[in-house]
Motif scaffolding. Structure first.
Motif, PDB file in Angstrom:
ATOM      1  N   VAL A 146       3.156   2.484   2.893  1.00  0.00           N
ATOM      2  CA  VAL A 146       2.329   2.553   4.093  1.00  0.00           C
ATOM      3  C   VAL A 146       2.264   1.192   4.779  1.00  0.00           C
ATOM      4  N   ALA A 147       2.152   0.131   3.987  1.00  0.00           N
ATOM      5  CA  ALA A 147       2.046  -1.212   4.555  1.00  0.00           C
ATOM      6  C   ALA A 147       2.456  -2.224   3.501  1.00  0.00           C
ATOM      7  N   ARG A 148       2.868  -3.405   3.966  1.00  0.00           N
ATOM      8  CA  ARG A 148       3.277  -4.484   3.060  1.00  0.00           C
ATOM      9  C   ARG A 148       2.874  -5.823   3.668  1.00  0.00           C
ATOM     10  N   ALA A 149       2.439  -6.736   2.806  1.00  0.00           N
ATOM     11  CA  ALA A 149       2.108  -8.090   3.250  1.00  0.00           C
ATOM     12  C   ALA A 149       2.499  -9.077   2.160  1.00  0.00           C
ATOM     13  N   ALA A 150       3.037 -10.211   2.564  1.00  0.00           N
ATOM     14  CA  ALA A 150       3.450 -11.238   1.610  1.00  0.00           C
ATOM     15  C   ALA A 150       2.298 -12.182   1.310  1.00  0.00           C
ATOM     16  N   THR A 151       2.158 -12.574   0.060  1.00  0.00           N
ATOM     17  CA  THR A 151       1.235 -13.641  -0.309  1.00  0.00           C
ATOM     18  C   THR A 151       2.039 -14.935  -0.443  1.00  0.00           C
ATOM     19  N   GLU A 152       1.350 -16.027  -0.670  1.00  0.00           N
ATOM     20  CA  GLU A 152       2.028 -17.305  -0.853  1.00  0.00           C
ATOM     21  C   GLU A 152       2.270 -17.612  -2.323  1.00  0.00           C
TER      22      GLU A 152
ATOM     23  N   VAL B 101       0.868  -1.180   0.000  1.00  0.00           N
ATOM     24  CA  VAL B 101       0.000   0.000   0.000  1.00  0.00           C
ATOM     25  C   VAL B 101       0.902   1.227   0.000  1.00  0.00           C
ATOM     26  N   VAL B 102       0.697   2.113  -0.983  1.00  0.00           N
ATOM     27  CA  VAL B 102       1.570   3.266  -1.197  1.00  0.00           C
ATOM     28  C   VAL B 102       0.749   4.553  -1.101  1.00  0.00           C
TER      29      VAL B 102
END
Length: 238
Positions: free
Chosen positions: A201-207, A192-193
């Motif tokens: 702003v935020a980051r999350a890893a997917t599989e 999220v930018v």
């Protein structure tokens, strides 16, 4: 009853997904933007506006907003996808967001990357509240945000980021959701930018072990759904 009401044969092919506003159908052809009106069960060509320059690739899907069609050029090469679009571009012209006014065909360009071999397979993001357009080059890992309310347009920020799928604008939050393929860990990550500054702003890893070039969708409660060729991921924030 699925009967065909009418057909219209365009003067060229298109790789872009169709768009529509009211009773107008907008098609990004391989060289021109075509506008067709649906009237009395007939399709009629209203206008065609040439957008493609020498050494450019064809345009992809259009975003229709602020009286314009917004799309990225240099779509040639996406068929070479092998888990990512890195290094797959063949166009010699700069990667560019192109906007075309739907009433007069006036064209404006926002350069995303000047290097040869750029490539996209999806549309840009447009935040109409803040008048910011975000484009990317999936072959070189570049993302840029421009203010389009000024003349000439102002480059607001640039990020090194491996984005290839549909971006999602979170207009109330002033953010845009992008992906970033992590080549070291071989996984797709969601970022999220801030749309005005380009700050993360935020980051999350997917599989997903593949870079997504597909469609995401906003959820109902501070969440989004993202697809790759192997996974559907739900990302939520608080």
């Amino acid at each position: 009853d699925l009967d065909i009401l009418t057909t219209y044969t365009l003067p060229e092919g298109s790789v872009a997904r169709l768009s529509a506003r009211d009773n107008a159908v907008i098609v990004v052809g391989v060289t021109s933007l075509h506008i067709l009106d649906w009237t009395s069960n007939e399709l009629q060509l209203r206008a065609s506006y040439d957008y493609r320059r020498d050494e450019e690739g064809y345009g992809w899907d259009a975003v229709l907003t602020d009286g314009r069609a917004w799309f990225l050029n240099n779509g040639v090469g996406s068929n070479a996808f092998d888990g990512s679009l890195k290094g797959k571009g063949v166009a010699l012209a700069p990667q560019t967001v192109i906007s075309v006014t739907l009433d007069r065909g006036e064209i404006q360009r926002f350069v995303i990357n000047e290097r040869e071999g750029s490539l996209v397979a999806n549309p840009p993001a447009v935040d109409t509240r803040r008048h910011v357009v975000v484009g990317y080059d999936s072959a070189h890992g570049v993302v840029r945000g421009y203010s389009y309310s000024s003349e000439p347009p102002t480059l607001l920020w640039e990020r090194a980021q491996w984005h290839a799928c549909h971006p999602i604008v979170l207009e109330d939050d002033g953010c845009v959701v992008l992906n970033d393929f992590n080549f070291e860990l071989q996984r797709d990550e969601v970022v999220v930018v801030d749309v005005m500054t380009g700050e993360e702003v935020a980051r999350a890893a997917t599989e997903s072990p593949l870079q997504s070039v597909l469609f995401g969708a906003p959820g109902d409660s501070n969440d989004i759904y993202l697809c790759s060729f192997t996974h559907v991921s739900r990302i939520a924030w608080h």
